[in-house]
Write a protein that holds these residues in place. Structure first.
Motif, PDB file in Angstrom:
ATOM      1  N   ILE A  40      10.948 -77.458  37.828  1.00 25.16           N
ATOM      2  CA  ILE A  40      10.728 -76.559  36.691  1.00 25.16           C
ATOM      3  C   ILE A  40      11.611 -75.322  36.800  1.00 25.16           C
ATOM      4  O   ILE A  40      12.264 -74.918  35.834  1.00 25.16           O
ATOM      5  N   GLU A  41      11.666 -74.720  37.995  1.00 25.76           N
ATOM      6  CA  GLU A  41      12.489 -73.524  38.176  1.00 25.76           C
ATOM      7  C   GLU A  41      13.962 -73.825  37.926  1.00 25.76           C
ATOM      8  O   GLU A  41      14.689 -73.022  37.340  1.00 25.76           O
ATOM      9  N   ASP A  42      14.410 -75.002  38.358  1.00 27.37           N
ATOM     10  CA  ASP A  42      15.809 -75.370  38.197  1.00 27.37           C
ATOM     11  C   ASP A  42      16.150 -75.672  36.745  1.00 27.37           C
ATOM     12  O   ASP A  42      17.193 -75.248  36.238  1.00 27.37           O
ATOM     13  N   THR A  43      15.291 -76.392  36.053  1.00 31.88           N
ATOM     14  CA  THR A  43      15.612 -76.839  34.697  1.00 31.88           C
ATOM     15  C   THR A  43      15.327 -75.798  33.620  1.00 31.88           C
ATOM     16  O   THR A  43      15.858 -75.895  32.516  1.00 31.88           O
ATOM     17  N   GLY A  50      15.988 -65.361  38.514  1.00 29.55           N
ATOM     18  CA  GLY A  50      15.494 -64.637  39.682  1.00 29.55           C
ATOM     19  C   GLY A  50      16.614 -64.284  40.642  1.00 29.55           C
ATOM     20  O   GLY A  50      16.657 -63.177  41.188  1.00 29.55           O
ATOM     21  N   MET A  51      17.528 -65.219  40.859  1.00 20.85           N
ATOM     22  CA  MET A  51      18.657 -64.964  41.753  1.00 20.85           C
ATOM     23  C   MET A  51      19.579 -63.895  41.173  1.00 20.85           C
ATOM     24  O   MET A  51      20.091 -63.040  41.903  1.00 20.85           O
ATOM     25  N   THR A  52      19.782 -63.908  39.872  1.00 19.16           N
ATOM     26  CA  THR A  52      20.607 -62.893  39.221  1.00 19.16           C
ATOM     27  C   THR A  52      19.964 -61.516  39.365  1.00 19.16           C
ATOM     28  O   THR A  52      20.643 -60.534  39.673  1.00 19.16           O
ATOM     29  N   ALA A  53      18.662 -61.443  39.162  1.00 15.74           N
ATOM     30  CA  ALA A  53      17.956 -60.162  39.313  1.00 15.74           C
ATOM     31  C   ALA A  53      18.018 -59.666  40.751  1.00 15.74           C
ATOM     32  O   ALA A  53      18.235 -58.470  40.996  1.00 15.74           O
ATOM     33  N   ALA A  54      17.866 -60.570  41.714  1.00 13.24           N
ATOM     34  CA  ALA A  54      17.945 -60.177  43.124  1.00 13.24           C
ATOM     35  C   ALA A  54      19.341 -59.663  43.467  1.00 13.24           C
ATOM     36  O   ALA A  54      19.491 -58.651  44.167  1.00 13.24           O
ATOM     37  N   GLN A  55      20.362 -60.341  42.966  1.00 13.20           N
ATOM     38  CA  GLN A  55      21.731 -59.909  43.233  1.00 13.20           C
ATOM     39  C   GLN A  55      21.991 -58.541  42.620  1.00 13.20           C
ATOM     40  O   GLN A  55      22.620 -57.679  43.233  1.00 13.20           O
ATOM     41  N   ARG A  56      21.491 -58.317  41.414  1.00 14.22           N
ATOM     42  CA  ARG A  56      21.664 -57.016  40.757  1.00 14.22           C
ATOM     43  C   ARG A  56      20.958 -55.913  41.553  1.00 14.22           C
ATOM     44  O   ARG A  56      21.508 -54.822  41.745  1.00 14.22           O
ATOM     45  N   LEU A  57      19.771 -56.203  42.059  1.00 18.21           N
ATOM     46  CA  LEU A  57      19.033 -55.241  42.883  1.00 18.21           C
ATOM     47  C   LEU A  57      19.843 -54.886  44.132  1.00 18.21           C
ATOM     48  O   LEU A  57      19.966 -53.707  44.486  1.00 18.21           O
ATOM     49  N   ILE A  58      20.394 -55.886  44.785  1.00 20.52           N
ATOM     50  CA  ILE A  58      21.191 -55.643  45.988  1.00 20.52           C
ATOM     51  C   ILE A  58      22.440 -54.825  45.655  1.00 20.52           C
ATOM     52  O   ILE A  58      22.777 -53.883  46.381  1.00 20.52           O
ATOM     53  N   GLU A  59      23.113 -55.175  44.575  1.00 23.60           N
ATOM     54  CA  GLU A  59      24.326 -54.448  44.187  1.00 23.60           C
ATOM     55  C   GLU A  59      24.023 -52.998  43.839  1.00 23.60           C
ATOM     56  O   GLU A  59      24.775 -52.095  44.207  1.00 23.60           O
ATOM     57  N   GLU A  60      22.932 -52.760  43.143  1.00 25.37           N
ATOM     58  CA  GLU A  60      22.604 -51.413  42.695  1.00 25.37           C
ATOM     59  C   GLU A  60      21.928 -50.563  43.765  1.00 25.37           C
ATOM     60  O   GLU A  60      22.088 -49.347  43.780  1.00 25.37           O
TER      61      GLU A  60
END
Length: 85
Positions: A40-43, A50-60
Motif C-alpha cells: 500500500i505504501e509503495d503503490t 514520507g521519504m521526501t518529507a524526511a529528506q526536506r527535514l534533514i536538508e533544512e
C-alpha cells in the motif's frame, strides 16, 4: 461473513523471509499485514511522500539536529571528574 481478501503465494529466499518476519515483529505486525502495508505504501506514494518529507527535514534542519545531538552526547563523551582514565 466472507472476507474480501484474496490469498496468494510468494516465494522468497530464506534470508529475505527471515528479515521480513523480523521487521514485521519489530513493528508488532503479523507478516501478512506487514507485506500488505509495504504494498500500500509503495503503490499509493505514501512511502515516497514520507521519504521526501524526511529528506526536506534533514536538508533544512540537519545542522541544528547534528549540533543538538552533539550537545546531548557531550556529558557522556567528556571525562568525568574522578573517573579512571
Amino acid at each position: 461473513m466472507t472476507s474480501t481478501k484474496k490469498q496468494t503465494q510468494v516465494r522468497l529466499e530464506e534470508d529475505v523471509l527471515s528479515a521480513g518476519k523480523a521487521a514485521a515483529a519489530a513493528r508488532r505486525l503479523d507478516f501478512n499485514k506487514y507485506v500488505e502495508r509495504l504494498i500500500i505504501e509503495d503503490t499509493t506514494g505514501a512511502r515516497a511522500a514520507g521519504m521526501t518529507a524526511a529528506q526536506r527535514l534533514i536538508e533544512e534542519h540537519g545542522t541544528f539536529l547534528d549540533n543538538l545531538e552533539q550537545q546531548l552526547d557531550a556529558p557522556y563523551t567528556e571525562p568525568q571528574p574522578g573517573a579512571a582514565a
